[in-house]
Design an enzyme around this catalytic site. Sequence first.
Site, short mmCIF file in Angstrom:
data_model
loop_
_atom_site.label_atom_id
_atom_site.label_comp_id
_atom_site.label_asym_id
_atom_site.label_seq_id
_atom_site.Cartn_x
_atom_site.Cartn_y
_atom_site.Cartn_z
N SER A 1 0.81 -1.21 0.00
CA SER A 1 0.00 0.00 0.00
C SER A 1 0.85 1.27 0.00
O SER A 1 1.73 1.41 -0.84
CB SER A 1 -0.95 -0.05 1.20
OG SER A 1 -2.08 0.70 0.91
N HIS B 1 -7.68 -5.62 -0.10
CA HIS B 1 -6.44 -4.87 0.08
C HIS B 1 -5.69 -5.41 1.31
O HIS B 1 -6.11 -5.20 2.45
CB HIS B 1 -6.86 -3.41 0.32
CG HIS B 1 -5.73 -2.45 0.41
ND1 HIS B 1 -4.97 -2.10 -0.68
CD2 HIS B 1 -5.23 -1.74 1.46
CE1 HIS B 1 -4.07 -1.21 -0.30
NE2 HIS B 1 -4.19 -0.99 1.00
#
Length: 432
Positions: free
Chosen positions: A269, A410
């Site tokens: 990320s 995610h």
Amino acid sequence: MSKALSLTLLWLNWVLVMLVSSNQSLAQPPGINQDESKVPKFTLPELLVCEDGTKVDSATMWESRRRPEVLQLFADHVYGNFPDRTPEIAFSVGSAWEALNGKATRKEITIRFGSEKCTTATLLLTIPNLDNPVPCFIGYNFNGNHTTTEDSRVAIPTSWVRNNKKLDTSSNRASEKERGTSASRWPYQEIVDRGYAVATLYYGDVDPDFDDQFQNGIHPLFYEPGQTRPNHDQWGSIGAWAWAISRALDYLQTDPAIDSSHVAVIGHSRLGKTSLWAGATDPRFWITISNDSGCGGAALNRRKFGETVKVINTNFPHWFCDQFVEYNDKENELPVDQHMLMALMAPRPVYVASASEDLWADPKGEYLSLVNADKVFALYGDSAMPMAMPDPDSPVATGLRGYHLRTGIHDITVFDWQQYIRFADRQLKRNE
Ligand code: GTR
């Protein structure tokens, strides 16, 4: 059905619609596109044409002329330049202990940035007990080294941490309660069993991740007399994290247990954006790995799919350089796009991974960055990436580039790590 009951049902239905739509608006604020058919037409900046129009036709010319230009464009317009002056750096190595049922040795290295005024970061190093120096993965963690493992000897950070209701973290201080809570993201046993060391450090030790106008973390250590914040084209937090992970690599180069020509930089990320910028700015990194890095990472800005330049600059004003704000809603005016960041790794290997439900990070845009770096990788004999995106959980790779789309949200999981290890194994074999 009575009138009262049908009115109640109508009201309940309305509440439900409001709840769902307010949730949607959280996940997808107005102006955010997650519909492939609405991706605008765009032309990517040329990789192999210099600023003065000269065409690049060889690896030598790429390395001597165009690569430095592209790197400078990213520094000037996106991540910010590293300042010229550097504070004193010192390493102090703590005593080692046995970990992972005697399969590995662990130690902590304190990296001190600065002398009188200083800040420190703790590097946690886990090394398989083997006879020869081993290749190594290095990456930041989000919540402190102690969250990456149940190991009770791993120190708890004393720097700022984000409050987290789920982990019961308050007053921006880490504690014993969070130990091991991110262990699923750090499958130490598996990595060590495959013959790799792992180095990790807490990113907040280097620069706490909130906008304080760059008063804490390492930025002030670089200020010229009278300077109070980075200049317009100087680094933000991602720049600082990237620079500091290179300092951790400086340490690894001194550690005889580590094969320091094989240190892969990895990040998830925002820390994937960081690993990409670290890989671009420091050619000592062997493989660069981006896990779900999205906007400002692997995803192409010009697609405006999911998170956009304007949204990221608004929500995280401290991540990039101030100049990057000039491209809010003006992605086409950026002199670079993220395929050029991939190209900066060549001929070193680069791996990008996405997650199927992570539309915010634009999986397709992440894949297309790798594809559109073809021209530069071809200068080194690398074959072209397939044009079509691979199916979920079906990794693809050329000699130097790898990609997978993991099914799910995610995150960084054991599946992701398994692909990175396989890719690294293959790179080691290529060089034999
Ligand atoms: C999100 C941000 C992304 C990504 C992510 C993360 O809020 O919009 O760019 O970096 O955070 O780091 O978890």
